[in-house]
Scaffold this active site. Structure first.
Site, short mmCIF file in Angstrom:
data_model
loop_
_atom_site.label_atom_id
_atom_site.label_comp_id
_atom_site.label_asym_id
_atom_site.label_seq_id
_atom_site.Cartn_x
_atom_site.Cartn_y
_atom_site.Cartn_z
N LYS A 11 4.09 -10.14 -9.59
CA LYS A 11 3.47 -9.72 -10.85
C LYS A 11 3.55 -8.20 -11.05
O LYS A 11 3.79 -7.45 -10.10
CB LYS A 11 2.01 -10.18 -10.86
N TYR A 51 2.03 -19.40 -19.39
CA TYR A 51 0.65 -19.71 -18.98
C TYR A 51 -0.09 -20.56 -20.03
O TYR A 51 -1.32 -20.55 -20.05
CB TYR A 51 -0.12 -18.41 -18.70
N PHE A 59 -9.96 -15.97 -19.58
CA PHE A 59 -9.14 -14.87 -19.06
C PHE A 59 -7.71 -14.86 -19.62
O PHE A 59 -6.90 -14.02 -19.24
CB PHE A 59 -9.10 -14.92 -17.52
N ARG A 87 1.97 -21.16 -1.34
CA ARG A 87 0.57 -20.90 -1.72
C ARG A 87 -0.26 -20.45 -0.52
O ARG A 87 -1.21 -19.68 -0.66
CB ARG A 87 -0.03 -22.12 -2.43
N THR A 93 -6.70 -17.30 -5.00
CA THR A 93 -6.57 -16.60 -6.29
C THR A 93 -7.39 -15.31 -6.30
O THR A 93 -6.91 -14.26 -6.71
CB THR A 93 -7.07 -17.52 -7.44
N ARG A 104 -2.19 -11.85 -1.08
CA ARG A 104 -3.29 -11.39 -1.94
C ARG A 104 -4.33 -10.60 -1.15
O ARG A 104 -4.89 -9.62 -1.66
CB ARG A 104 -3.90 -12.59 -2.67
N ASN A 114 -3.45 -10.13 -9.18
CA ASN A 114 -3.43 -10.66 -7.82
C ASN A 114 -2.01 -10.83 -7.26
O ASN A 114 -1.77 -11.65 -6.40
CB ASN A 114 -4.26 -11.95 -7.73
N HIS A 117 2.38 -15.12 -8.30
CA HIS A 117 2.15 -16.46 -8.83
C HIS A 117 2.99 -17.43 -8.02
O HIS A 117 4.10 -17.10 -7.63
CB HIS A 117 2.57 -16.56 -10.30
N GLU A 128 8.47 -24.97 -14.12
CA GLU A 128 8.47 -23.50 -14.08
C GLU A 128 9.83 -22.94 -13.68
O GLU A 128 10.25 -21.90 -14.17
CB GLU A 128 7.37 -23.01 -13.12
P1 RTP Z 1 -1.17 -18.55 -10.16
O1 RTP Z 1 -1.15 -19.71 -11.14
O2 RTP Z 1 -0.96 -17.20 -10.82
O3 RTP Z 1 -0.26 -18.76 -9.00
O4 RTP Z 1 -2.60 -18.44 -9.52
P2 RTP Z 1 -3.61 -19.56 -9.14
O5 RTP Z 1 -3.00 -20.93 -9.26
O6 RTP Z 1 -4.16 -19.14 -7.83
O7 RTP Z 1 -4.71 -19.35 -10.27
P3 RTP Z 1 -4.90 -20.07 -11.68
O8 RTP Z 1 -6.25 -20.70 -11.69
O9 RTP Z 1 -3.71 -20.92 -12.02
O10 RTP Z 1 -4.95 -18.83 -12.67
C1 RTP Z 1 -3.77 -18.20 -13.12
C2 RTP Z 1 -3.92 -16.72 -13.04
O11 RTP Z 1 -4.87 -16.30 -13.99
C3 RTP Z 1 -5.56 -15.14 -13.51
N1 RTP Z 1 -6.99 -15.42 -13.46
N2 RTP Z 1 -7.88 -14.55 -13.82
N3 RTP Z 1 -10.32 -13.20 -14.33
C4 RTP Z 1 -10.34 -14.47 -13.94
O12 RTP Z 1 -11.37 -15.11 -13.81
C5 RTP Z 1 -9.07 -15.13 -13.65
N4 RTP Z 1 -8.93 -16.36 -13.17
C6 RTP Z 1 -7.60 -16.55 -13.07
C7 RTP Z 1 -5.02 -14.84 -12.14
O13 RTP Z 1 -3.99 -13.86 -12.30
C8 RTP Z 1 -4.44 -16.18 -11.71
O14 RTP Z 1 -3.43 -15.99 -10.73
MG MG Z 2 -1.98 -21.60 -11.02
#
Ligand code: RTP
Ligand code: MG
Length: 140
Positions: A11, A51, A59, A87, A93, A104, A114, A117, A128
């Protein structure tokens, strides 16, 4: 376990700090192989489409803004159980909850910024990868 492919994004918070090589080295040390790679600057529309699954989340606006602010490096990683392994190397996350030694934990600035992705399941990995790469660009 089967050989899988997963979509990884380094990112903007990480490309900005010149961490691309260090992050790729962590994937490689975990047994993942880079089979496609490119550096691109997403438009807000492209980041929003990628996304789209999160578009109702509070968010979403911030996420789209951050992901389109500066270049990203998108890659396809291949290996045994690549989706889960990726992962695992990424960590939780929220960096505050990420295990020691994960990307991370080592580099993330916040829950939003973070650093990486990774696809979360075989079906999303397939979608994707197709979002960013054509078949001819995947060199196993
Ligand atoms: P990713 O999809 O980026 O690999 O991350 P992830 O599965 O661990 O997290 P996900 O729930 O899919 O959320 C996607 C991305 O959104 C941002 N986020 N910000 N501020 C917040 O509460 C929040 N929650 C999620 C993060 O950049 C996350 O990786
Ligand atoms: Mg995700």
């Amino acid at each position: 376990m089967a050989i899988e492919r997963t979509l990884s994004i380094i990112k903007p918070d990480a490309t900005r700090r010149n961490l691309t090589g260090k992050i790729v080295a962590m994937f490689e040390e975990a047994g993942l192989r880079v089979v496609a790679s490119k550096r691109i600057h997403l438009t807000p529309a492209q980041a929003g489409a990628f996304y789209a699954v999160h578009k109702e989340r509070p968010f979403y606006g911030e996420l789209v803004e951050q992901m389109s602010a500066e270049p990203v490096v998108v890659q396809v990683l291949e290996g045994e159980g690549a989706i889960a392994k990726n992962r695992e190397v990424m960590g939780a996350t929220n960096p505050a909850n990420a295990d020691e030694g994960t990307i991370r934990k080592s580099f993330a600035l916040s829950m939003g910024e973070n650093s990486v992705h990774g696809s979360d399941a075989p079906e999303t990995a397939k979608e994707e990868i197709a979002f960013f790469f054509s078949g001819i660009e995947l060199v196993g």
